[in-house]
Design a protein around this motif. Structure first.
Motif, PDB file in Angstrom:
ATOM      1  N   MET A  95       0.866  -1.201   0.041  1.00  0.00           N
ATOM      2  CA  MET A  95       0.054   0.067  -0.133  1.00  0.00           C
ATOM      3  C   MET A  95       0.955   1.196   0.081  1.00  0.00           C
ATOM      4  O   MET A  95       2.084   1.079   0.860  1.00  0.00           O
ATOM      5  CB  MET A  95      -0.917   0.148   1.266  1.00  0.00           C
ATOM      6  CG  MET A  95      -1.814  -1.284   1.349  1.00  0.00           C
ATOM      7  SD  MET A  95      -2.951  -1.209   2.823  1.00  0.00           S
ATOM      8  CE  MET A  95      -4.034  -0.343   2.174  1.00  0.00           C
ATOM      9  N   VAL A  96       0.454   2.409  -0.593  1.00  0.00           N
ATOM     10  CA  VAL A  96       1.300   3.586  -0.895  1.00  0.00           C
ATOM     11  C   VAL A  96       0.375   4.592  -0.527  1.00  0.00           C
ATOM     12  O   VAL A  96      -0.687   4.494  -0.897  1.00  0.00           O
ATOM     13  CB  VAL A  96       1.875   3.767  -2.119  1.00  0.00           C
ATOM     14  CG1 VAL A  96       3.020   2.579  -2.242  1.00  0.00           C
ATOM     15  CG2 VAL A  96       1.043   3.560  -3.225  1.00  0.00           C
ATOM     16  N   ALA A  97       0.993   5.757   0.103  1.00  0.00           N
ATOM     17  CA  ALA A  97       0.380   6.961   0.243  1.00  0.00           C
ATOM     18  C   ALA A  97       0.506   7.789  -0.894  1.00  0.00           C
ATOM     19  O   ALA A  97       1.499   7.807  -1.615  1.00  0.00           O
ATOM     20  CB  ALA A  97       1.009   7.575   1.550  1.00  0.00           C
ATOM     21  N   VAL A  98      -0.523   8.272  -1.402  1.00  0.00           N
ATOM     22  CA  VAL A  98      -0.686   9.184  -2.616  1.00  0.00           C
ATOM     23  C   VAL A  98      -1.119  10.532  -2.174  1.00  0.00           C
ATOM     24  O   VAL A  98      -2.142  10.819  -1.378  1.00  0.00           O
ATOM     25  CB  VAL A  98      -1.648   8.593  -3.598  1.00  0.00           C
ATOM     26  CG1 VAL A  98      -1.851   9.593  -4.913  1.00  0.00           C
ATOM     27  CG2 VAL A  98      -1.313   7.233  -3.922  1.00  0.00           C
ATOM     28  N   VAL A  99      -0.343  11.683  -2.564  1.00  0.00           N
ATOM     29  CA  VAL A  99      -0.909  12.900  -2.259  1.00  0.00           C
ATOM     30  C   VAL A  99      -2.039  13.289  -2.983  1.00  0.00           C
ATOM     31  O   VAL A  99      -2.427  12.919  -4.002  1.00  0.00           O
ATOM     32  CB  VAL A  99       0.370  13.935  -3.073  1.00  0.00           C
ATOM     33  CG1 VAL A  99      -0.120  15.346  -2.531  1.00  0.00           C
ATOM     34  CG2 VAL A  99       1.770  13.576  -2.367  1.00  0.00           C
ATOM     35  N   GLY A 100      -2.817  13.889  -2.099  1.00  0.00           N
ATOM     36  CA  GLY A 100      -4.331  14.211  -2.430  1.00  0.00           C
ATOM     37  C   GLY A 100      -5.316  13.178  -2.188  1.00  0.00           C
ATOM     38  O   GLY A 100      -6.361  13.437  -2.380  1.00  0.00           O
ATOM     39  N   ARG A 101      -5.009  12.047  -1.742  1.00  0.00           N
ATOM     40  CA  ARG A 101      -5.854  11.047  -1.254  1.00  0.00           C
ATOM     41  C   ARG A 101      -5.966  10.859   0.203  1.00  0.00           C
ATOM     42  O   ARG A 101      -4.731  10.967   0.868  1.00  0.00           O
ATOM     43  CB  ARG A 101      -5.501   9.868  -1.981  1.00  0.00           C
ATOM     44  CG  ARG A 101      -5.651   9.958  -3.512  1.00  0.00           C
ATOM     45  CD  ARG A 101      -5.598   8.490  -4.321  1.00  0.00           C
ATOM     46  NE  ARG A 101      -6.534   7.522  -3.526  1.00  0.00           N
ATOM     47  CZ  ARG A 101      -7.616   7.220  -4.290  1.00  0.00           C
ATOM     48  NH1 ARG A 101      -7.885   7.726  -5.419  1.00  0.00           N
ATOM     49  NH2 ARG A 101      -8.508   6.196  -3.546  1.00  0.00           N
ATOM     50  N   THR A 141      -3.573   0.320  -2.813  1.00  0.00           N
ATOM     51  CA  THR A 141      -2.690  -1.054  -2.880  1.00  0.00           C
ATOM     52  C   THR A 141      -2.162  -1.241  -4.438  1.00  0.00           C
ATOM     53  O   THR A 141      -2.806  -1.072  -5.301  1.00  0.00           O
ATOM     54  CB  THR A 141      -4.038  -2.191  -2.729  1.00  0.00           C
ATOM     55  OG1 THR A 141      -4.637  -1.744  -1.672  1.00  0.00           O
ATOM     56  CG2 THR A 141      -3.278  -3.518  -2.664  1.00  0.00           C
ATOM     57  N   VAL A 142      -1.029  -1.554  -4.178  1.00  0.00           N
ATOM     58  CA  VAL A 142      -0.102  -1.609  -5.571  1.00  0.00           C
ATOM     59  C   VAL A 142      -0.073  -3.181  -5.545  1.00  0.00           C
ATOM     60  O   VAL A 142       0.375  -3.985  -4.562  1.00  0.00           O
ATOM     61  CB  VAL A 142       1.007  -0.980  -5.460  1.00  0.00           C
ATOM     62  CG1 VAL A 142       1.839  -1.241  -6.691  1.00  0.00           C
ATOM     63  CG2 VAL A 142       0.656   0.322  -5.261  1.00  0.00           C
ATOM     64  N   TYR A 143      -0.104  -3.880  -6.855  1.00  0.00           N
ATOM     65  CA  TYR A 143       0.066  -5.224  -7.162  1.00  0.00           C
ATOM     66  C   TYR A 143       1.250  -5.503  -7.880  1.00  0.00           C
ATOM     67  O   TYR A 143       1.532  -4.566  -8.803  1.00  0.00           O
ATOM     68  CB  TYR A 143      -0.988  -5.968  -7.812  1.00  0.00           C
ATOM     69  CG  TYR A 143      -2.551  -5.924  -6.884  1.00  0.00           C
ATOM     70  CD1 TYR A 143      -2.248  -6.934  -5.950  1.00  0.00           C
ATOM     71  CD2 TYR A 143      -3.283  -4.655  -6.748  1.00  0.00           C
ATOM     72  CE1 TYR A 143      -3.739  -6.541  -5.114  1.00  0.00           C
ATOM     73  CE2 TYR A 143      -4.412  -4.479  -6.269  1.00  0.00           C
ATOM     74  CZ  TYR A 143      -4.324  -5.843  -5.175  1.00  0.00           C
ATOM     75  OH  TYR A 143      -5.639  -5.688  -4.232  1.00  0.00           O
ATOM     76  N   GLU A 144       1.875  -6.467  -7.929  1.00  0.00           N
ATOM     77  CA  GLU A 144       3.086  -6.841  -8.931  1.00  0.00           C
ATOM     78  C   GLU A 144       2.622  -8.204  -9.828  1.00  0.00           C
ATOM     79  O   GLU A 144       2.170  -9.158  -9.216  1.00  0.00           O
ATOM     80  CB  GLU A 144       4.343  -7.253  -7.832  1.00  0.00           C
ATOM     81  CG  GLU A 144       5.599  -7.765  -8.817  1.00  0.00           C
ATOM     82  CD  GLU A 144       6.637  -8.282  -8.038  1.00  0.00           C
ATOM     83  OE1 GLU A 144       7.978  -8.241  -8.642  1.00  0.00           O
ATOM     84  OE2 GLU A 144       6.628  -8.298  -6.761  1.00  0.00           O
ATOM     85  N   LEU A 145       2.788  -8.071 -10.928  1.00  0.00           N
ATOM     86  CA  LEU A 145       2.540  -9.060 -11.671  1.00  0.00           C
ATOM     87  C   LEU A 145       3.416 -10.166 -11.816  1.00  0.00           C
ATOM     88  O   LEU A 145       4.526  -9.973 -11.882  1.00  0.00           O
ATOM     89  CB  LEU A 145       2.189  -8.419 -12.948  1.00  0.00           C
ATOM     90  CG  LEU A 145       1.861  -9.540 -14.172  1.00  0.00           C
ATOM     91  CD1 LEU A 145       0.456  -9.841 -14.038  1.00  0.00           C
ATOM     92  CD2 LEU A 145       2.062  -8.900 -15.590  1.00  0.00           C
ATOM     93  N   LEU A 146       3.074 -11.406 -11.373  1.00  0.00           N
ATOM     94  CA  LEU A 146       3.935 -12.585 -11.288  1.00  0.00           C
ATOM     95  C   LEU A 146       3.836 -13.624 -12.389  1.00  0.00           C
ATOM     96  O   LEU A 146       4.528 -14.212 -12.768  1.00  0.00           O
ATOM     97  CB  LEU A 146       3.774 -13.265  -9.890  1.00  0.00           C
ATOM     98  CG  LEU A 146       3.795 -12.321  -8.776  1.00  0.00           C
ATOM     99  CD1 LEU A 146       3.438 -13.341  -7.413  1.00  0.00           C
ATOM    100  CD2 LEU A 146       5.284 -11.990  -8.725  1.00  0.00           C
TER     101      LEU A 146
END
Length: 72
Positions: free
Chosen positions: A1-7, A12-17
């Motif tokens: 999970m990442v913090a995003v400015v303005g939100r 949640t960020v996913y990595e394609l495996l």
């Protein structure tokens, strides 16, 4: 999970495996262990999470998400 400015909520960020159902049994086991480490990290079980991420890093050096959790 990442913090995003303005939100207000993290994303949640996913990595394609690979394609669905195409992971080898060792890769699927590694992924399950990774999720276990994240659960320990979020549950503030720092020692268990650190030991697991160290184990995962030893088996696959250069794994970015694992290294990120190790640094934290």
């Amino acid at each position: 999970m990442v913090a995003v400015v303005g939100r207000d909520t993290p994303l949640t960020v996913y990595e394609l495996l690979g394609r669905a159902g195409s992971l080898t049994p060792p890769a699927a086991h590694r992924l399950a262990r990774y999720h276990e480490g994240i659960a320990w990290y979020r549950g503030r079980r720092w020692r268990e999470a650190a030991a697991l991420f160290d184990e995962l890093a030893a088996s696959a050096p250069g794994d970015g998400p694992v290294e990120g959790y190790r640094r934290r």
